[in-house]
Every structure is written in structure tokens, then in C-alpha cells.
Design a protein around this motif. Structure first.
Motif, short mmCIF file in Angstrom:
data_model
loop_
_atom_site.label_atom_id
_atom_site.label_comp_id
_atom_site.label_asym_id
_atom_site.label_seq_id
_atom_site.Cartn_x
_atom_site.Cartn_y
_atom_site.Cartn_z
N ARG A 32 -42.72 15.80 -71.15
CA ARG A 32 -43.49 16.25 -72.31
C ARG A 32 -44.96 15.84 -72.20
O ARG A 32 -45.86 16.59 -72.58
N LEU A 33 -45.22 14.63 -71.66
CA LEU A 33 -46.61 14.19 -71.47
C LEU A 33 -47.34 15.09 -70.47
O LEU A 33 -48.52 15.39 -70.64
N VAL A 34 -46.63 15.54 -69.43
CA VAL A 34 -47.22 16.46 -68.46
C VAL A 34 -47.49 17.80 -69.11
O VAL A 34 -48.56 18.39 -68.95
N ALA A 35 -46.52 18.29 -69.92
CA ALA A 35 -46.68 19.58 -70.59
C ALA A 35 -47.82 19.55 -71.60
O ALA A 35 -48.53 20.54 -71.79
N ASP A 36 -48.04 18.40 -72.24
CA ASP A 36 -49.12 18.27 -73.22
C ASP A 36 -50.47 18.05 -72.57
O ASP A 36 -51.50 18.02 -73.25
N GLY A 37 -50.48 17.82 -71.26
CA GLY A 37 -51.74 17.61 -70.55
C GLY A 37 -52.24 16.17 -70.60
O GLY A 37 -53.37 15.88 -70.20
N ARG A 38 -51.42 15.24 -71.07
CA ARG A 38 -51.84 13.84 -71.14
C ARG A 38 -51.64 13.13 -69.80
O ARG A 38 -52.22 12.07 -69.58
N ILE A 39 -50.82 13.73 -68.92
CA ILE A 39 -50.64 13.24 -67.56
C ILE A 39 -50.84 14.43 -66.63
O ILE A 39 -50.30 15.52 -66.87
N PRO B 172 -50.00 10.69 -59.07
CA PRO B 172 -48.77 9.89 -59.19
C PRO B 172 -48.67 9.27 -60.59
O PRO B 172 -49.67 8.88 -61.18
N VAL B 173 -47.45 9.20 -61.09
CA VAL B 173 -47.19 8.62 -62.41
C VAL B 173 -46.86 7.14 -62.19
O VAL B 173 -45.82 6.79 -61.67
N THR B 174 -47.78 6.27 -62.61
CA THR B 174 -47.62 4.82 -62.46
C THR B 174 -47.51 4.18 -63.84
O THR B 174 -47.79 4.85 -64.85
N PRO B 175 -47.14 2.91 -63.93
CA PRO B 175 -47.10 2.24 -65.23
C PRO B 175 -48.45 2.27 -65.96
O PRO B 175 -48.50 2.42 -67.18
N VAL C 291 -50.74 4.63 -65.73
CA VAL C 291 -50.92 6.00 -66.24
C VAL C 291 -50.11 6.19 -67.52
O VAL C 291 -50.59 6.77 -68.50
N LEU C 292 -48.86 5.70 -67.53
CA LEU C 292 -48.03 5.80 -68.72
C LEU C 292 -48.62 5.01 -69.88
O LEU C 292 -48.56 5.43 -71.04
N ASP C 293 -49.22 3.87 -69.57
CA ASP C 293 -49.86 3.04 -70.59
C ASP C 293 -51.07 3.76 -71.18
O ASP C 293 -51.25 3.79 -72.41
N ASP C 294 -51.88 4.37 -70.33
CA ASP C 294 -53.05 5.11 -70.81
C ASP C 294 -52.65 6.32 -71.65
O ASP C 294 -53.36 6.70 -72.58
N ALA C 295 -51.50 6.92 -71.32
CA ALA C 295 -51.01 8.08 -72.07
C ALA C 295 -50.35 7.69 -73.39
O ALA C 295 -50.03 8.54 -74.20
N GLY C 296 -50.12 6.38 -73.59
CA GLY C 296 -49.52 5.90 -74.84
C GLY C 296 -48.01 5.95 -74.85
O GLY C 296 -47.38 5.87 -75.90
N ALA C 297 -47.39 6.08 -73.67
CA ALA C 297 -45.93 6.16 -73.61
C ALA C 297 -45.27 4.79 -73.66
O ALA C 297 -44.11 4.68 -74.04
N ILE C 298 -45.98 3.75 -73.27
CA ILE C 298 -45.43 2.39 -73.26
C ILE C 298 -46.45 1.43 -73.86
O ILE C 298 -47.62 1.76 -73.99
N ARG C 299 -45.98 0.24 -74.20
CA ARG C 299 -46.87 -0.78 -74.75
C ARG C 299 -47.36 -1.75 -73.70
O ARG C 299 -48.45 -2.28 -73.79
#
Length: 155
Positions: A86-93, A98-101, A103-111
Motif C-alpha cells: 500500500r505504501l508503494v501504491a500511495d507513492g510513499r515508497i 530497496p525497502v529498508t527499516p 525507508v519504512l521509518d521515513d514512510a511512517g510505517a514503523i516507530r
């Protein structure tokens, strides 16, 4: 009626009982509502905490202790493959990166990107290069079936 003259309804309040004021108080005079005999009926009796059991071994010491708490346990930040898709589809990633921790943190997926685990709930149809500290078997299978790759990081 306004807020300046509000009063309780008739009969809703009672006068406070005046205890320990002798025979004429209407409270017996002798026991003064404290009951007969015992530690609590005496003057100078201390108020004990509600868990005090009169010197008996308290409940919290009678019950057995269970379990073990590992002070060094690291709680993983969890992300499902459907969330990554979903983050890729929304354009946030960006799908090409490469999807790294981080990148996920910057996208707001993890704390916290310190320890990230990817779980396999949901579907993913984008080929991604995913790096994380841990993967469930189903997440690894779904990412690789979509044409992506999985990289394990050191904890």
C-alpha cells in the motif's frame, strides 16, 4: 432557575454523623459506631493500608510468583506485506529503491527502525528488494513470488 441558586433536591442530603460525642448523640455513647472491642475501636488506632491483614502474611506474599522477564528483549517493529504494498501504491515508497527499516521509518510505517520484522498478512504484487531483521515464512514466500528479494539484516 439559574446557576446561582441551585440546591440539592429535598431529602437528598443528610447531616454528618457526629461520632464520639457521648450518650446524648444518639449513637450509643459507648461504642460510638466503632463496634465492640478490638484494635480499630480504640482511640489512637492507626489507619492501615487496605492490603494490611493485621500482621497475617499478606496475600501478595502468599501467592506464588510466575514467569521470567528478559530485560534485554527487543520488541520488534512489525510491518505486514500488505502495508508495504500500500505504501508503494500511495507513492510513499519508491518501488525501484530497496525497502529498508529507515525507508519504512521515513514512510511512517514503523516507530523504531532498530529491529523490524516483516509479516505475511495480505497480498503483495510489486517486485521489491526488502531488507529487514526478520521475516515470517509466509512474508518471505509472498515477496519472492512477486518477483522481489529478501535480505536479512544483523540484529
Amino acid at each position: 432557575m439559574d446557576l446561582s441558586n441551585l440546591k440539592p433536591a429535598e431529602g437528598a442530603t443528610k447531616d454528618k454523623q457526629r461520632l464520639g460525642r457521648g450518650v446524648g448523640s444518639g449513637r450509643g455513647g459507648h461504642q460510638s459506631t466503632r463496634g465492640d472491642k478490638g484494635q480499630s475501636s480504640r482511640s489512637g488506632s492507626k489507619n492501615r493500608p487496605m492490603w494490611f491483614e493485621g500482621g497475617q502474611m499478606p496475600l501478595y506474599r502468599r501467592l506464588p510468583k510466575f514467569g521470567f522477564t528478559n530485560n534485554f528483549r527487543v520488541e520488534p517493529s512489525i510491518v505486514n506485506v500488505s502495508r508495504v504494498a500500500r505504501l508503494v501504491a500511495d507513492g510513499r515508497i519508491d518501488a525501484s529503491d530497496p525497502v529498508t527499516p529507515d525507508v519504512l521509518d521515513d514512510a511512517g510505517a514503523i516507530r523504531d527502525p532498530e529491529y523490524v520484522k516483516i509479516l505475511g498478512d495480505g497480498e503483495i504484487d510489486v517486485a521489491l528488494d526488502v531488507s529487514a531483521h526478520a521475516f515470517s515464512e509466509s512474508a518471505q514466500k509472498k515477496i519472492e513470488e512477486a518477483g522481489g528479494s529478501v535480505t536479512l539484516l544483523d540484529a
